[in-house]
Structures are given as structure tokens and as C-alpha cells.
Design a protein around this motif. Structure first.
Motif, PDB file in Angstrom:
ATOM      1  N   VAL A  12       0.843  -1.196   0.000  1.00 27.91           N
ATOM      2  CA  VAL A  12       0.000   0.000   0.000  1.00 27.91           C
ATOM      3  C   VAL A  12       0.877   1.244   0.000  1.00 27.91           C
ATOM      4  CG1 VAL A  12      -1.730   1.308   1.277  1.00 27.91           C
ATOM      5  CG2 VAL A  12      -1.862  -1.190   1.203  1.00 27.91           C
ATOM      6  N   GLN A  13       0.571   2.157  -0.885  1.00 20.58           N
ATOM      7  CA  GLN A  13       1.263   3.445  -0.934  1.00 20.58           C
ATOM      8  C   GLN A  13       0.353   4.502  -0.308  1.00 20.58           C
ATOM      9  OE1 GLN A  13       4.470   3.541  -2.080  1.00 20.58           O
ATOM     10  NE2 GLN A  13       4.206   1.325  -2.333  1.00 20.58           N
ATOM     11  N   ARG A  14       0.871   5.186   0.732  1.00 16.14           N
ATOM     12  CA  ARG A  14       0.069   6.208   1.414  1.00 16.14           C
ATOM     13  C   ARG A  14       0.822   7.535   1.412  1.00 16.14           C
ATOM     14  NH1 ARG A  14      -2.340   6.062   7.666  1.00 16.14           N
ATOM     15  NH2 ARG A  14      -3.761   7.862   7.392  1.00 16.14           N
ATOM     16  N   ARG A  15       0.102   8.601   1.087  1.00 22.51           N
ATOM     17  CA  ARG A  15       0.696   9.937   1.081  1.00 22.51           C
ATOM     18  C   ARG A  15      -0.417  10.969   1.129  1.00 22.51           C
ATOM     19  NH1 ARG A  15      -0.375   6.404  -3.131  1.00 22.51           N
ATOM     20  NH2 ARG A  15      -0.647   7.457  -5.127  1.00 22.51           N
ATOM     21  N   THR A  16      -0.070  12.208   1.375  1.00 20.53           N
ATOM     22  CA  THR A  16      -1.023  13.314   1.351  1.00 20.53           C
ATOM     23  C   THR A  16      -0.810  14.087   0.063  1.00 20.53           C
ATOM     24  OG1 THR A  16      -1.040  13.481   3.758  1.00 20.53           O
ATOM     25  CG2 THR A  16      -1.826  15.391   2.512  1.00 20.53           C
ATOM     26  N   VAL A  17      -1.862  14.237  -0.697  1.00 18.77           N
ATOM     27  CA  VAL A  17      -1.801  14.955  -1.966  1.00 18.77           C
ATOM     28  C   VAL A  17      -2.875  16.037  -1.947  1.00 18.77           C
ATOM     29  CG1 VAL A  17      -1.900  14.773  -4.480  1.00 18.77           C
ATOM     30  CG2 VAL A  17      -1.044  12.843  -3.129  1.00 18.77           C
TER      31      VAL A  17
ATOM     32  N   LEU B 284      -9.076   9.048   0.409  1.00 15.08           N
ATOM     33  CA  LEU B 284      -9.383   8.407  -0.865  1.00 15.08           C
ATOM     34  C   LEU B 284      -8.532   7.148  -0.985  1.00 15.08           C
ATOM     35  CD1 LEU B 284      -9.845  10.109  -4.304  1.00 15.08           C
ATOM     36  CD2 LEU B 284      -8.331   8.134  -4.118  1.00 15.08           C
ATOM     37  N   VAL B 285      -9.183   6.022  -1.244  1.00 16.71           N
ATOM     38  CA  VAL B 285      -8.515   4.738  -1.428  1.00 16.71           C
ATOM     39  C   VAL B 285      -8.819   4.247  -2.830  1.00 16.71           C
ATOM     40  CG1 VAL B 285      -8.363   2.342  -0.658  1.00 16.71           C
ATOM     41  CG2 VAL B 285      -8.681   4.177   1.031  1.00 16.71           C
ATOM     42  N   ALA B 286      -7.766   3.866  -3.578  1.00 14.22           N
ATOM     43  CA  ALA B 286      -7.934   3.324  -4.926  1.00 14.22           C
ATOM     44  C   ALA B 286      -7.229   1.982  -5.010  1.00 14.22           C
ATOM     45  CB  ALA B 286      -7.385   4.281  -5.973  1.00 14.22           C
ATOM     46  N   VAL B 287      -7.932   0.979  -5.543  1.00  6.57           N
ATOM     47  CA  VAL B 287      -7.389  -0.373  -5.636  1.00  6.57           C
ATOM     48  C   VAL B 287      -7.684  -0.916  -7.023  1.00  6.57           C
ATOM     49  CG1 VAL B 287      -7.494  -2.729  -4.727  1.00  6.57           C
ATOM     50  CG2 VAL B 287      -7.721  -0.792  -3.167  1.00  6.57           C
ATOM     51  N   GLY B 288      -6.697  -1.570  -7.624  1.00  5.67           N
ATOM     52  CA  GLY B 288      -6.905  -2.205  -8.918  1.00  5.67           C
ATOM     53  C   GLY B 288      -5.745  -1.983  -9.846  1.00  5.67           C
ATOM     54  N   ASP B 289      -6.051  -1.821 -11.127  1.00  3.69           N
ATOM     55  CA  ASP B 289      -5.035  -1.655 -12.170  1.00  3.69           C
ATOM     56  C   ASP B 289      -4.732  -0.170 -12.295  1.00  3.69           C
ATOM     57  OD1 ASP B 289      -3.337  -1.911 -14.281  1.00  3.69           O
ATOM     58  OD2 ASP B 289      -4.858  -2.544 -15.726  1.00  3.69           O
ATOM     59  N   LEU B 290      -3.810   0.303 -11.477  1.00  3.89           N
ATOM     60  CA  LEU B 290      -3.594   1.744 -11.393  1.00  3.89           C
ATOM     61  C   LEU B 290      -2.114   2.085 -11.448  1.00  3.89           C
ATOM     62  CD1 LEU B 290      -2.655   1.975  -8.190  1.00  3.89           C
ATOM     63  CD2 LEU B 290      -5.107   1.833  -7.829  1.00  3.89           C
ATOM     64  N   ASP B 291      -1.866   3.364 -11.698  1.00  2.66           N
ATOM     65  CA  ASP B 291      -0.517   3.919 -11.743  1.00  2.66           C
ATOM     66  C   ASP B 291      -0.436   5.045 -10.712  1.00  2.66           C
ATOM     67  OD1 ASP B 291       1.198   6.377 -13.134  1.00  2.66           O
ATOM     68  OD2 ASP B 291       2.153   4.405 -13.335  1.00  2.66           O
ATOM     69  N   ASP B 292       0.469   4.896  -9.720  1.00  2.84           N
ATOM     70  CA  ASP B 292       0.522   5.855  -8.618  1.00  2.84           C
ATOM     71  C   ASP B 292       0.823   7.268  -9.091  1.00  2.84           C
ATOM     72  OD1 ASP B 292      -0.101   4.105  -6.556  1.00  2.84           O
ATOM     73  OD2 ASP B 292       1.958   3.418  -6.362  1.00  2.84           O
ATOM     74  N   ALA B 293       1.748   7.417 -10.012  1.00  5.98           N
ATOM     75  CA  ALA B 293       2.111   8.760 -10.478  1.00  5.98           C
ATOM     76  C   ALA B 293       0.929   9.431 -11.168  1.00  5.98           C
ATOM     77  CB  ALA B 293       3.308   8.678 -11.415  1.00  5.98           C
ATOM     78  N   ALA B 294       0.192   8.655 -11.968  1.00  2.00           N
ATOM     79  CA  ALA B 294      -0.970   9.221 -12.658  1.00  2.00           C
ATOM     80  C   ALA B 294      -2.041   9.650 -11.662  1.00  2.00           C
ATOM     81  CB  ALA B 294      -1.533   8.201 -13.645  1.00  2.00           C
ATOM     82  N   ILE B 295      -2.232   8.852 -10.606  1.00  5.90           N
ATOM     83  CA  ILE B 295      -3.217   9.222  -9.587  1.00  5.90           C
ATOM     84  C   ILE B 295      -2.790  10.488  -8.864  1.00  5.90           C
ATOM     85  CG2 ILE B 295      -4.136   8.545  -7.332  1.00  5.90           C
ATOM     86  CD1 ILE B 295      -4.490   5.772  -8.363  1.00  5.90           C
TER      87      ILE B 295
END
Length: 956
Positions: free
Chosen positions: A537-542, A722-733
């Protein structure tokens, strides 16, 4: 406004949609060949046949998580029944769990017990064309599932001593369905539409047949249809094909094919020669109009155009029915749909009437919209959006092995499993001309059956109460949904266990497990191998938002869950509806777009984005394809940050809320739970809902200025996650969140909530609801605990042993399985994420069995309190709970829920990995001490809601 053509979605699911290939290499083990013949490999689904008995097998490998689904589909459903045996297929499905020659409770090998002890999930469902049995479990337990299913295929015990209690269980399931006016109307319409074909009767059957069908008739039915050559086995998930085929061949190969031809349904529905009408009058709150037209079966070339027509008419805010019925406040919902069945079926349109709308006006409007399609056709843009919504919905519905198995199961039932693959291309090929053509061909007056549900006013009745305490009769706004939550067909009623993967409820509590299907899926596990979730899991404040992301092996699909601190606790004093109304305005337009422009953008890409209010938070959910994630995040921010707050839309929303709340008031479980919560929590407690007359009045008097002020004060990043799970790209999010939310200010942290003062005062509440065939019964108290409290897990574990959704739990095992008093009963801890919650038991009973049911509940509750658990129960349920918890985490939705819940309960992502260890560490002394310390049976509140028997309608 000119609308450009809508590009079709390109679903990237290569593992399921590849070209046909040859058979994969499958070797024989040292004991000899498994005996299967390869049939074909289409899109990664490999089909085999066992020549010795013509058993059909479908295999889909997915090694992303050590979980699989094993499903047996029998090609027999309620269409195979005749007068006198209606409901026999479903009753037999229940009896399939009562024991077979080598697996039954009498020798300590009960089906449910064995499954629970390996942490597996099992159940079955019956529908018009099929009956299916399934297990979802760890890969290393595949052989157990094969053994159990093979043994009961031909070795079922089928005893009269099992039929009698199970009959009353099924009868209560029937009674629960009869409680719903819309379900009753649908049953009447179908019976009128089909006069010859066995689709005439519902899967549950007629009450007298349920009660009177003999064990001999059930045995005859079993001996007619339960054979290998009438079944298909599907294995999906983590397994080796060679091993799976060997196990299936070894255990099913000894079963002969049927000694007789499997009877086929040959009755054809005669041509309908004119319109038919039915009327249902009974107590209720909301009127309904429904029209059903005769249409072809699911294999027909016109199935896909009719599916697209249904989406054009009723899916999303850009649909014809939404604009004509809901946006004009004629209806609180309007739907269209075509049956996916083996034989010619129905295309149904319906509307649930808004207050003040006449049945005649609603019917005229529905038919006028259909006529408009027939006369003027539909636009390419409408068809493009409809196709994209259908394709995306199918993709979202394939999130895990169980979900995939479920879709294949329905394709098997209609006679062609390859429709699971080919239906997508059929839908993509639909043109506007096709849609107009099928509307003209099938949606005609002489092929229609129209039904009206006309609610009758309930006689005035004062609430009755025995014992001390404040007035607590009334209902709140538990879910405020007008959609029926029904799985396909009838099942034996699985339930939920409250674990960290369970979604935080939409309000202060959720419907008890007994009323919801437990349908976990398998497996997109976290990418990169290993079993731990938190390290991935990658967690950060954006831009001020707490963002968590987890990439999994699922292709293309992304699931989003999130919250903002804008729930009911922030309502202004004396106003219970402002938080709800504010949330309701979010999708009604923004500063830059009206609601139709918003909906059009989402529907063009098949994405979904929804908002709902909880006791402390605004909750949002979204699902989209990978390439559309930046778009969906931008729309999410736009709706959260700059709602339009149009006065006309606000007035419409208020009327919609009133109508939906009145619809909710027809449900006995909702009424019982709300009365219960009002009884156990004091004024001002976050878990105490408003009385429904107060809530309806608050909606009516709410102003747009109050909603604007609420939004300005509470919507902001202060408590946003906000939690996102699946086929994703962290930089794009990160880029998308930063662009969408930068500059967002304000909001409030979630306030600490005081615990309820004192325990509940013992008393009995009666909520009188005439015309109900099943009574909801609740008994419980404030729990005195929050989820993060040290003793919570001990009490939660004990509660699971008493009344979780597992069929070996005490309440289900004793009150349902042995005594046959109810279809659904369970115990739960709820509404405890932010404050102390509730502990309660809820069950449903027919009025004549209510006294016996109440006595049994009290007996088991007292025994639970006085004796606690046994060492054997502790050991067995540790395996059960940790095993099924891991299965529940094998979908993007399960993972997203678990991550968000962990944070809202005060933990970090590591809680997901720590939870099984916490369960393993519990001792018998800790669990039993928590039961005795927190539960007070003599001080509990009891609530009965429904049509009560005379002896229980008055008195103590």
C-alpha cells in the motif's frame, strides 16, 4: 446542443477474450488417465467432457491469489416444475445441505461444518433455468469441495425429518418476499403474462406447494435431474488443471449417467392476443406501475438490442425514463430490463410513484417514452452510451473468481456458456436501427401485461411499549434506497460476518446480516507476490487529501472508496436532513455543468460515481477503467468542491427523498431496527435516528441556504480520504488528485463522540404493520464498545460464534437448521467505528411461529451469556473467520473497504495483515469474559415489527 458520437469502450481483458486455441498440456498422473476429453478452448476457458457419464467441466486458471471457486450448475430450475410441485427445485436445494451418505452431521461431517473448518464459503441458489452449488476456498482444499459435491450428486439422504423443519424455513423465505409490495406485484404480473409456460410461477413456488410437497416427490425430482450428464462443473482461480481434472474424474467418474433421458420442457407459451392487466391492493406507502412485454430468449439475436434498449430507457441520468419520470418528479425510480433466460421471457418497465402521481399518469408517461423510440428512433450517442455502460458493468462484474463463475453459471443456464464471451461483441454490434426495430417488434400493446400496485391506507395504530424509558416508536432513514436488493433466484440465505473488510455502513447501522447475501469473490490479490497487503500500500497526502493506493492483478478495473467529514453529526440543531440533502445535490450539477452534462461524461466511459451520507461522513464510491481514472477523479473533485445548488433541482430532490423514505417504511426489518436504535440510544447520540415523521418534516422545511451553509462549513480536505485499488498507476493518480484538489480548503475533523449514558432499560416495542406475512424481531442493547476498544475483538468473536452468517453458528444451526423457525437470523455488533455501537440479534418469523421463535432466541441468548463458548468452538471459528476474511480480501472492493475502514477506525493499513493474528491470539477466557461483562440479557430491548399474532399484539 450537438452531441458527438460516443467511442466504444475497449475492454482489455486478454486472458478471457483470446482467440480459440488448442488444448493445454494435461498429463495423467501415475494412477492412470483422468479420462477427460478436450472439447475446446475459447478465450482462456477450457472445456472438457467426461465420456463415461457426459459430465461437462470448464476450467479458468488465475494464480494471482491462493483462492478458487468450485461451482456445480445443474440444468434444472423452476421451469421444470408442474402444478403441485412448484418450489420443489428450491426446497430440494435447501435439503442438499442436510447430508449425504458420507457427509452428514450424524457422523460429525456436516457439510457446513466441514466448510467452516477450512475457512471456506459455500452456498447455493435456484433460479428459473438452473440450480447451482458453490464453494469459495483456499486452493489447497479443492479436494474437499470435489468430494462434497460428488457425494451429494447421487447419495443425498433426503429424510422426512429434515424436510419438515426446512419447509418452514423456506416458507418464511416466501413470507419475507410477500412483505415487499413490488415483489408481490411482479409475481402477479408474471403469472398473468405466462398462462401455459412454467415461467408462470416464481422460483419460490406457491405457499401450499411449499407446505405440502412430499419427500417422495422431492426424491423423484432428485432422481430425475441430479445426474452428471445434466451438470457442468466450473473451476476458476488458483489450481493446476491436471490436478483438478484428476480429482473430478476420481470422485465424479464413478457416477453413471442418468438411466433415462433428462426430461425437457416442451410447453410453449401460446401467442398473446390482447393486453392483460392486474391490480394488487394492500397496505403500503408507494404506488407502482409495471408493464411486461413478451420477448425472445437470451440466445436470440435480438437479445443484445433489447439489452441496449433497456439501457437507453433507464440506465443513468441521460436515460429516457430519468428525464421523463424522475426529473419531472413523477416517480422516485424508473427501470427497464430484459430477462436473461433459456426460454422466451419478459421485457419489463416499471416506475415507483412519487407522492401525488397517479397510476394512470405514470403508465401513460412510460408508454409514451416507448412510443417515442418506436416512432423516432434513438440517437447514435444514446446507443454509444448505453453500450459503454453495459460493457463496463460486465467488466466490473468480473472482479474475482466467484463473480466470473456467477456470470458463466447464468450462460450455462440459458443453454450456451460461450455467451459469457460472445455477448460483449453482440452488444458492441448493436445499432440505433436495431434498437428501434426491436422496440417496434416486441414492445406492443397486445404483448403487454400491465400491473398496478395501489397502496391502501394503514389503519391508525398507536405504538405500544412495555417497560420504562422514552417513546421510541418511529423510523429513521437507514438506507433511503428504492432499489430491491435481491440476488438472482432464491438461495438458502447466506449472511455476513462483521470483519474489517465489511463496508462502513451508509448510516449509523446496516441491515443485519440475515437479510443480505454474502457473495465474496476471488481473486485479484496485491501484485508482486507474497501474502501481506500493507507493504504494497502506498500512502501519502496529496493536495490535503489522505491518499492510499494498492495495485492488484486485475486488468483495467479500478475501485475507489473515500470519505469526507460531512455526515449527520454535523447537522444543524433540530434539523436531521441537511447532511443528506447536501450529499444528494452533489450529482445535480456543478458550477461548470448541469446534471445531464455531468452524467453524460461519466456514462460515455461507463464509469460510476455515487455519494451517500453516514452518521459521521459523506461516503463516495467509484468504479472505472484504468484509462478513465484521471477523468473520474476530476469529476469527483468538481462535484465535491463546486455543486451548482440549483433551486429547481433542490425542490425535486426533496420530493425524491420523501418518496424514497416512504418506500423504506414498507420494510419490517427497517422499521424494527430503527425503533430498536431509538430505544437504546439517547437523544443526541450519533446512532439514534430521527423519527420518520420528524425526518419527513425536516426534508420539507429544509432550505437551500441551509444546504449551502452546510457545504461551506463541512466540505473540505480536513477529514478527506481516498482509497484506490486495482489496475492503477501511482504517479498518474497523484497528478490527477493534485490537479483536481489543489486549493481545496476547509472541512472539519470528525469529532469525538461520547458514549451512551447507561444501559438500555428492558422493554418491548411493537411496531404494527398490517398486511405483512413475516415479522421482524430484534433484541439487543448498546454494546458499550467502539471497534478500536481492547475488548471489542473478543466480543465480536463470541458474537460470530453465536450468530454470524456461517451455518454452523449457533442461531442458524439451532433455530433455523434444527427447529426450522426462520429463514434468516443472526447476531451482530454494528455502528461502532466512531462511537459506541449496538449489539443485537435479528430474525424473521411467520406470525404463527413468532412466540416459539422469540422463546428460542431468548433461550439461546441466555445460554450464550451464562455458558459462553466451548474450547472446540473457539478453535473451529478461528479457522473459519480467518479463512473467510482472506477470501473477502480477494476483490478490489473488499480490499478498498478494508483499507478505508482500518483508517477510519484509527489504525493504519497494517491492520489488514494484523487482524488474523489478533483473532488467533484470543483466548477462551477473554471471549467468555467479554460476553459476561458487556451483555445483559435481562436489560435488553425487544422490538417486533409486522402483523403480530393476536396473543402478542398486546400485553407484556
Amino acid at each position: 446542443m450537438k452531441i458527438s458520437p460516443v467511442p466504444l469502450l475497449l475492454l482489455c481483458l486478454p486472458s478471457l477474450f483470446a482467440a480459440p486455441t488448442s488444448a493445454p498440456a494435461v498429463s495423467a498422473d501415475s494412477s492412470g488417465s483422468h479420462g477427460f476429453e478436450f472439447v475446446r478452448n475459447i478465450g482462456g476457458i477450457v472445456e472438457y467432457r467426461l465420456p463415461v457419464n457426459d459430465l461437462n467441466v470448464l476450467l479458468i486458471e488465475d494464480h494471482s491469489a491462493p483462492v478458487l471457486t468450485f461451482m456445480v450448475t445443474y440444468r434444472v430450475g423452476s421451469r421444470n416444475e408442474v402444478t403441485g410441485t412448484t418450489g420443489a427445485t428450491h426446497l430440494l436445494e435447501h435439503l442438499m445441505f442436510k447430508g449425504s451418505k458420507n457427509f452428514h452431521a450424524g457422523i460429525g461431517k456436516g457439510f457446513d461444518t466441514l466448510m467452516d473448518r477450512v475457512g471456506g464459503i459455500n452456498n447455493a441458489t435456484t433460479w428459473l433455468d438452473r440450480t447451482n452449488y458453490y464453494e469459495i476456498l483456499s486452493s489447497n482444499h479443492l479436494e474437499l469441495a470435489v468430494q462434497l459435491e460428488a457425494d451429494r450428486m447421487r447419495n443425498l439422504l433426503l429424510r422426512e425429518e429434515d424436510r419438515q423443519p426446512e419447509m418452514t424455513v423456506v416458507r418464511n423465505e416466501f413470507e419475507r418476499g410477500e412483505n415487499d409490495p413490488l415483489e408481490s406485484l411482479d409475481k402477479e404480473i408474471t403469472a398473468a403474462a405466462f398462462i401455459a409456460h412454467p415461467y408462470h410461477h416464481s422460483t419460490i413456488g406457491w405457499r401450499s406447494d411449499i407446505e405440502k410437497v412430499s419427500i417422495e416427490k422431492l426424491r423423484e425430482f432428485y432422481d430425475t435431474f441430479y445426474w452428471p450428464n445434466n451438470a457442468t462443473i466450473s473451476v476458476i482461480g488458483d489450481f493446476q488443471p491436471n490436478v483438478a481434472l484428476d480429482l473430478i474424474g476420481r470422485h465424479f467418474g464413478a457416477i453413471p449417467r442418468a438411466p433415462h433421458p433428462i426430461p425437457q420442457v416442451y410447453t410453449e407459451e401460446p401467442p398473446q392476443t390482447g393486453p392483460r392487466r392486474v391490480v394488487v391492493r394492500r397496505p403500503g406507502e408507494v404506488g407502482v406501475v409495471q408493464v411486461a412485454f413478451k420477448v425472445p430468449h437470451a440466445r436470440h439475436t435480438d437479445h443484445a438490442p433489447l439489452d441496449v434498449l433497456a439501457a437507453v430507457l433507464s440506465t443513468g441520468k441521460t436515460s429516457r425514463f430519468y428525464r421523463a419520470m424522475i426529473d419531472t418528479n413523477l416517480a422516485i425510480s424508473a427501470n427497464a430490463g430484459k430477462g436473461f433466460f433459456h426460454d422466451d421471457t419478459l421485457f419489463t418497465v416499471n416506475a415507483m410513484l412519487a407522492p401525488g402521481t397517479t397510476h394512470q399518469k405514470a403508465e401513460q408517461t412510460l408508454l409514451a417514452e416507448i412510443a417515442q423510440v418506436q416512432d423516432s428512433g434513438v440517437t447514435p450517442a444514446e446507443v454509444g452510451r448505453a453500450i459503454n455502460k453495459l460493457l463496463a458493468g460486465i467488466a466490473y462484474g468480473r472482479d474475482g473468481s466467484f463473480a466470473i463463475a456467477g456470470q458463466i453459471n447464468e450462460a450455462i443456464a440459458v443453454g450456451d456458456w460461450t455467451l459469457y464471451l460472445t455477448l460483449l461483441d453482440k452488444i458492441k454490434a448493436v445499432t440505433p436501427a436495431d434498437v428501434q426495430r426491436v422496440a417496434k417488434a416486441y414492445l406492443v400493446e397486445d404483448q403487454g401485461t400491465t400491473g398496478w400496485f395501489i397502496p391502501q391506507p394503514e389503519p391508525a395504530a398507536e405504538p405500544t411499549r412495555v417497560g420504562g424509558g422514552d417513546e421510541c416508536f418511529g423510523t429513521g432513514a437507514l438506507a433511503r434506497s428504492d432499489q430491491r436488493q435481491m440476488p438472482p433466484g432464491s438461495s438458502r440465505g447466506p449472511h455476513y460476518y462483521r470483519d474489517p473488510a465489511e463496508p462502513v455502513s451508509a448510516r449509523s447501522t446496516s441491515r443485519l446480516a440475515a437479510n443480505l447475501p454474502r457473495q465474496p469473490s476471488g481473486p485479484p490479490a496485491p501484485a508482486g507476490g507474497g501474502t501481506l497487503v500493507a507493504p504494497k500500500v502506498q500512502r501519502r497526502t496529496v493536495a490535503g487529501v489522505d491518499v492510499l493506493t494498492l495495485k492488484t492483478s486485475i486488468e483495467d478495473v479500478v475501485t475507489i472508496r473515500g470519505v469526507v467529514g460531512a455526515g449527520d453529526v454535523f447537522n444543524p440543531p433540530g434539523q436531521s436532513a441537511i447532511a443528506d440533502l447536501t450529499a444528494g445535490m452533489l450529482d445535480k450539477g456543478t458550477a461548470g455543468r448541469d446534471k445531464f452534462a455531468l452524467a453524460e461524461v461519466l456514462e460515455q466511459v461507463g464509469a460510476t460515481l455515487n455519494f451517500g451520507t453516514g452518521s459521521h461522513t459523506l461516503n463516495f464510491t467509484a468504479k472505472c477503467l484504468r484509462q478513465d481514472l484521471p477523468l473520474v477523479l476530476a469529476l469527483l473533485a468538481e462535484q465535491l468542491r463546486s455543486p451548482r445548488f440549483d433551486p429547481v433541482e433542490f425542490d425535486k430532490l426533496k420530493q425524491q427523498f420523501i418518496g424514497r423514505h416512504k418506500r423504506q417504511m414498507e420494510d419490517t426489518g427497517y422499521r424494527a431496527e430503527t425503533a430498536f436504535l431509538r430505544a437504546i440510544f439517547p437523544d443526541g447520540h450519533p446512532n439514534r435516528p430521527p423519527a420518520d415523521d420528524q425526518y419527513l418534516a425536516d426534508i420539507q422545511r429544509a432550505t437551500l441556504d441551509e444546504v449551502k451553509a452546510f457545504h461551506a462549513a463541512n466540505y473540505g480536505p480536513a477529514a478527506a480520504r481516498l482509497v484506490a485499488v486495482g489496475d492503477l498507476d501511482d504517479a498518474a493518480i497523484d497528478n490527477a488528485v493534485r490537479e483536481a484538489f489543489t486549493g481545496w480548503r476547509g472541512g472539519r475533523p470528525i469529532p469525538p463522540a461520547p458514549k451512551a449514558a447507561g444501559a438500555a432499560i428492558a422493554r418491548l416495542e411493537r411496531v404494527m404493520m398490517p398486511g405483512k406475512t413475516s415479522v421482524s424481531y430484534v433484541v439487543g442493547q448498546p454494546s458499550g464498545l467502539r471497534y478500536a476498544d481492547p475488548e471489542y475483538q473478543a466480543l465480536n468473536f463470541g458474537t460470530a460464534v453465536l450468530g454470524s452468517g456461517f451455518f454452523s453458528a449457533r442461531l442458524l444451526d439451532i433455530i433455523r437448521n434444527r427447529e426450522g423457525l426462520t429463514y434468516g437470523i443472526g447476531a451482530t455488533l454494528s455502528a461502532d467505528t466512531y462511537t459506541d455501537g449496538a449489539w443485537y440479534i435479528e430474525g424473521t418469523f411467520s406470525p404463527e411461529l413468532l412466540p416459539q421463535g422469540v422463546a428460542s432466541v431468548q433461550r439461546e441468548l441466555q445460554r450464550f451469556h451464562d455458558e459462553g463458548l466451548s474450547a472446540e468452538e473457539l478453535a473451529n471459528f478461528k479457522v473459519t473467520l480467518t479463512g473467510t476474511y482472506k477470501v473477502a480480501l480477494s476483490t478490489t472492493g473488499g480490499l478498498a473497504n478494508a483499507l478505508l475502514n482500518a483508517l477510519q477506525r484509527g489504525y493504519g493499513p497494517e491492520w489488514i495483515d494484523d487482524y488474523p493474528q489478533k483473532i488467533e491470539a484470543l483466548t477462551l477466557a477473554q471471549v467468555n469474559e467479554a460476553i459476561r461483562k458487556f451483555l445483559k440479557p435481562d436489560a435488553m430491548v425487544r422490538v417486533m415489527a409486522g402483523t403480530l399474532p393476536a396473543e402478542m399484539a398486546v400485553g407484556p
